[in-house]
Design an enzyme around this catalytic site. Structure first.
Site, mmCIF file in Angstrom:
data_model
loop_
_atom_site.group_PDB
_atom_site.id
_atom_site.type_symbol
_atom_site.label_atom_id
_atom_site.label_comp_id
_atom_site.label_asym_id
_atom_site.label_seq_id
_atom_site.Cartn_x
_atom_site.Cartn_y
_atom_site.Cartn_z
ATOM 1 N N ALA A 66 0.861 -1.183 0.000
ATOM 2 C CA ALA A 66 0.000 0.000 0.000
ATOM 3 C C ALA A 66 0.894 1.229 0.000
ATOM 4 C CB ALA A 66 -0.883 -0.012 1.241
ATOM 5 N N GLY A 109 0.437 -4.962 0.877
ATOM 6 C CA GLY A 109 -0.728 -4.963 -0.007
ATOM 7 C C GLY A 109 -0.430 -5.599 -1.360
ATOM 8 N N GLU A 112 -0.912 -9.184 -0.820
ATOM 9 C CA GLU A 112 -2.358 -9.389 -0.638
ATOM 10 C C GLU A 112 -3.105 -9.285 -1.970
ATOM 11 O OE1 GLU A 112 -2.214 -6.333 2.483
ATOM 12 O OE2 GLU A 112 -3.341 -7.740 3.725
ATOM 13 N N GLU A 132 4.102 -5.255 7.147
ATOM 14 C CA GLU A 132 3.359 -4.191 7.835
ATOM 15 C C GLU A 132 3.788 -4.016 9.283
ATOM 16 O OE1 GLU A 132 1.996 -6.588 5.967
ATOM 17 O OE2 GLU A 132 0.499 -5.729 4.606
HETATM 18 N N1 CO8 Z 1 4.608 3.141 -0.517
HETATM 19 C C1 CO8 Z 1 5.004 4.312 -1.070
HETATM 20 N N2 CO8 Z 1 6.170 4.427 -1.744
HETATM 21 C C2 CO8 Z 1 6.937 3.334 -1.861
HETATM 22 C C3 CO8 Z 1 6.574 2.086 -1.324
HETATM 23 C C4 CO8 Z 1 5.320 2.013 -0.634
HETATM 24 N N3 CO8 Z 1 4.858 0.862 -0.103
HETATM 25 N N4 CO8 Z 1 7.545 1.191 -1.591
HETATM 26 C C5 CO8 Z 1 8.481 1.853 -2.280
HETATM 27 N N5 CO8 Z 1 8.126 3.139 -2.455
HETATM 28 C C6 CO8 Z 1 8.878 4.215 -3.135
HETATM 29 C C7 CO8 Z 1 10.045 4.673 -2.292
HETATM 30 O O1 CO8 Z 1 9.619 5.603 -1.336
HETATM 31 C C8 CO8 Z 1 10.931 5.284 -3.344
HETATM 32 O O2 CO8 Z 1 10.442 6.549 -3.703
HETATM 33 P P1 CO8 Z 1 11.422 7.834 -3.739
HETATM 34 O O3 CO8 Z 1 12.362 7.521 -4.867
HETATM 35 O O4 CO8 Z 1 10.506 8.972 -4.019
HETATM 36 O O5 CO8 Z 1 12.117 7.892 -2.422
HETATM 37 C C9 CO8 Z 1 10.721 4.374 -4.564
HETATM 38 O O6 CO8 Z 1 9.481 3.677 -4.320
HETATM 39 C C10 CO8 Z 1 11.797 3.317 -4.708
HETATM 40 O O7 CO8 Z 1 11.890 2.614 -3.485
HETATM 41 P P2 CO8 Z 1 13.279 2.339 -2.743
HETATM 42 O O8 CO8 Z 1 14.252 3.434 -3.012
HETATM 43 O O9 CO8 Z 1 12.982 2.041 -1.310
HETATM 44 O O10 CO8 Z 1 13.751 1.022 -3.522
HETATM 45 P P3 CO8 Z 1 14.716 -0.135 -2.981
HETATM 46 O O11 CO8 Z 1 15.013 -0.988 -4.157
HETATM 47 O O12 CO8 Z 1 15.844 0.450 -2.200
HETATM 48 O O13 CO8 Z 1 13.810 -0.966 -1.916
HETATM 49 C C11 CO8 Z 1 11.797 -2.089 -1.167
HETATM 50 C C12 CO8 Z 1 12.685 -1.697 -2.355
HETATM 51 C C13 CO8 Z 1 12.547 -3.109 -0.266
HETATM 52 C C14 CO8 Z 1 10.557 -2.746 -1.728
HETATM 53 C C15 CO8 Z 1 11.448 -0.842 -0.322
HETATM 54 O O14 CO8 Z 1 10.956 0.166 -1.202
HETATM 55 C C16 CO8 Z 1 10.403 -1.065 0.733
HETATM 56 O O15 CO8 Z 1 10.722 -1.631 1.782
HETATM 57 N N6 CO8 Z 1 9.157 -0.617 0.485
HETATM 58 C C17 CO8 Z 1 8.085 -0.689 1.449
HETATM 59 C C18 CO8 Z 1 7.585 -2.112 1.597
HETATM 60 C C19 CO8 Z 1 6.462 -2.164 2.607
HETATM 61 O O16 CO8 Z 1 6.648 -1.901 3.774
HETATM 62 N N7 CO8 Z 1 5.266 -2.519 2.157
HETATM 63 C C20 CO8 Z 1 4.111 -2.624 3.003
HETATM 64 C C21 CO8 Z 1 3.344 -1.365 2.965
HETATM 65 S S1 CO8 Z 1 2.011 -1.375 4.159
HETATM 66 C C22 CO8 Z 1 0.793 -2.234 3.421
HETATM 67 O O17 CO8 Z 1 0.911 -2.704 2.330
HETATM 68 C C23 CO8 Z 1 -0.464 -2.340 4.230
HETATM 69 C C24 CO8 Z 1 -1.610 -2.883 3.394
HETATM 70 C C25 CO8 Z 1 -2.858 -2.838 4.178
HETATM 71 C C26 CO8 Z 1 -3.658 -1.586 3.996
HETATM 72 C C27 CO8 Z 1 -5.075 -1.919 4.273
HETATM 73 C C28 CO8 Z 1 -5.935 -0.762 4.582
HETATM 74 C C29 CO8 Z 1 -7.341 -1.206 4.896
#
Ligand code: CO8
Length: 258
Positions: A66, A109, A112, A132
Site C-alpha cells: 500500500a 498490499g 495481498e 506491515e
Molecule cells: N509506498 C510508497 N512508496 C513506496 C513504497 C510504498 N509501499 N515502496 C516503495 N516506495 C517508493 C520509495 O519511497 C521510493 O520513492 P522515492 O524515490 O521517491 O524515495 C521508490 O518507491 C523506490 O523505493 P526504494 O528506493 O525504497 O527502492 P529499494 O530498491 O531500495 O527498496 C523495497 C525496495 C525493499 C521494496 C522498499 O521500497 C520497501 O521496503 N518498500 C516498502 C515495503 C512495505 O513496507 N510494504 C508494506 C506497505 S504497508 C501495506 O501494504 C499495508 C496494506 C494494508 C492496507 C489496508 C488498509 C485497509
C-alpha cells in the site's frame, strides 16, 4: 473507452491484461490505482469476449505494498469513514479467473493483491512478504487470512510477525504460488495459462472457480454438496453437450459459452 493513469489495460485474444504502472513508486497501491484496477477487472468480467485476466507489475516490483506516503497521515476516523481500501474486496467478486504474474517485490498490499488473484505464477526473482509489522500496523487487505489459508499457520505467523521476505522457491514449496519460472518468462507463462483457461466453456470456468473457492468458505460436507449442485447444473448447458460429443467424435469442442 476508459482512460487509466496508474495501470495499462490491454486485451490479447480472449485474455485481458492489467499491468500496474507506477514505476517510480514500485507500483505502490494508492487509492487511484485501486479504483482503476477494480474498474478494469469489473469491465473485463462484464465482457463475454474475455475468458481470463492476467494481473502483473514490473520486473522489479509487482507491488511494494500500500502507498505508505498516502496512508501515513490518515487518522482513525478517516480510514473508518472512507472504508479505506475496502474496494479491493470487489476483486474477490470477479467471476473471471485472475492470474497474477509476479516478478520482483510483492510486499504487504502487493502480496495481498497477488493473493486476491485466483492463482500466482512467480518469476524466480519474486519476493513475497507482509512487512506491515515494521510500520506499526498489520495486513489489512486480507493477508492474515489468505496467507494463513495458503501456507498454514506456522509460516503465516513467521511472515506476519517478523515481516521477513520469502523468495519464490520458498513460496512455491509453501503452496502460495502455483509455478516458478525464469523471471523474464513469468508474464508469457501467465498469458499462456490464461489463454488455455479462456479456451474452455466460460460457464464451466465460472463454476469451477466458485467450487474451488467454496473450499475456503465452508466445511468439507457443505463444500462437496455445493460442488455436486454446480456439477449437476452444468448438464443444463449446451457446452456440456458439445464438450462430451466432441470427445466421443474425436474433435476439438466448439464452446458457445452457454
Ligand atoms: N509506498 C510508497 N512508496 C513506496 C513504497 C510504498 N509501499 N515502496 C516503495 N516506495 C517508493 C520509495 O519511497 C521510493 O520513492 P522515492 O524515490 O521517491 O524515495 C521508490 O518507491 C523506490 O523505493 P526504494 O528506493 O525504497 O527502492 P529499494 O530498491 O531500495 O527498496 C523495497 C525496495 C525493499 C521494496 C522498499 O521500497 C520497501 O521496503 N518498500 C516498502 C515495503 C512495505 O513496507 N510494504 C508494506 C506497505 S504497508 C501495506 O501494504 C499495508 C496494506 C494494508 C492496507 C489496508 C488498509 C485497509
Amino acid at each position: 473507452m476508459t482512460t487509466y493513469e496508474t495501470i495499462i489495460v490491454e486485451t490479447e485474444g480472449r485474455v485481458g491484461v492489467i499491468t500496474l504502472n507506477r514505476p517510480k513508486a514500485l507500483n505502490a497501491l494508492n487509492t487511484q490505482l485501486m479504483n482503476e484496477v477494480v474498474s478494469a477487472a469489473k469491465a473485463f468480467d462484464a465482457d463475454p469476449e474475455i475468458g481470463a485476466i492476467v494481473l502483473t507489475g514490473s520486473e522489479k516490483a509487482f507491488a511494494a505494498g500500500a502507498d505508505i506516503k498516502e496512508m501515513s497521515s490518515k487518522s482513525y476516523s478517516e480510514v473508518v469513514s472512507e472504508a479505506f481500501f475496502g474496494a479491493w474486496d470487489d476483486l474477490s467478486r470477479v467471476r473471471t479467473p485472475i492470474i497474477a504474474a509476479v516478478t520482483g517485490y510483492a510486499l504487504g498490499g502487493g502480496c495481498e493483491l497477488a493473493m486476491l488473484a485466483d492463482t500466482i505464477i512467480a518469476g524466480e526473482n519474486a519476493r513475497f512478504g507482509q512487512p506491515e509489522i515494521n510500520l506499526g500496523v498489520i495486513p489489512g487487505i486480507g493477508g492474515s487470512q489468505r496467507l494463513t489459508r495458503a501456507v498454514g499457520k506456522a509460516k503465516a505467523m513467521d511472515l506476519v510477525l517478523t515481516g521477513r521476505q520469502m523468495k519464490a522457491d520458498e513460496a512455491e514449496r509453501a503452496g502460495l504460488v502455483s509455478r516458478v519460472v525464469p523471471t523474464e518468462e513469468a508474464l508469457t507463462v501467465a498469458k499462456e495459462a490464461a489463454t488455455t483457461i479462456a479456451s474452455k466453456s466460460l460457464i464451466s470456468v465460472y463454476l469451477a472457480k466458485e467450487a474451488v473457492n467454496r473450499a475456503f468458505d465452508t466445511t468439507l460436507t457443505e463444500g462437496v454438496r455445493a460442488e455436486r449442485g454446480l456439477f449437476y447444473s452444468l448438464f443444463a448447458t449446451d457446452d456440456q453437450t458439445e464438450g462430451m460429443a466432441a470427445f466421443i467424435e474425436k474433435r476439438d469442442p466448439e464452446f458457445k459459452h452457454r
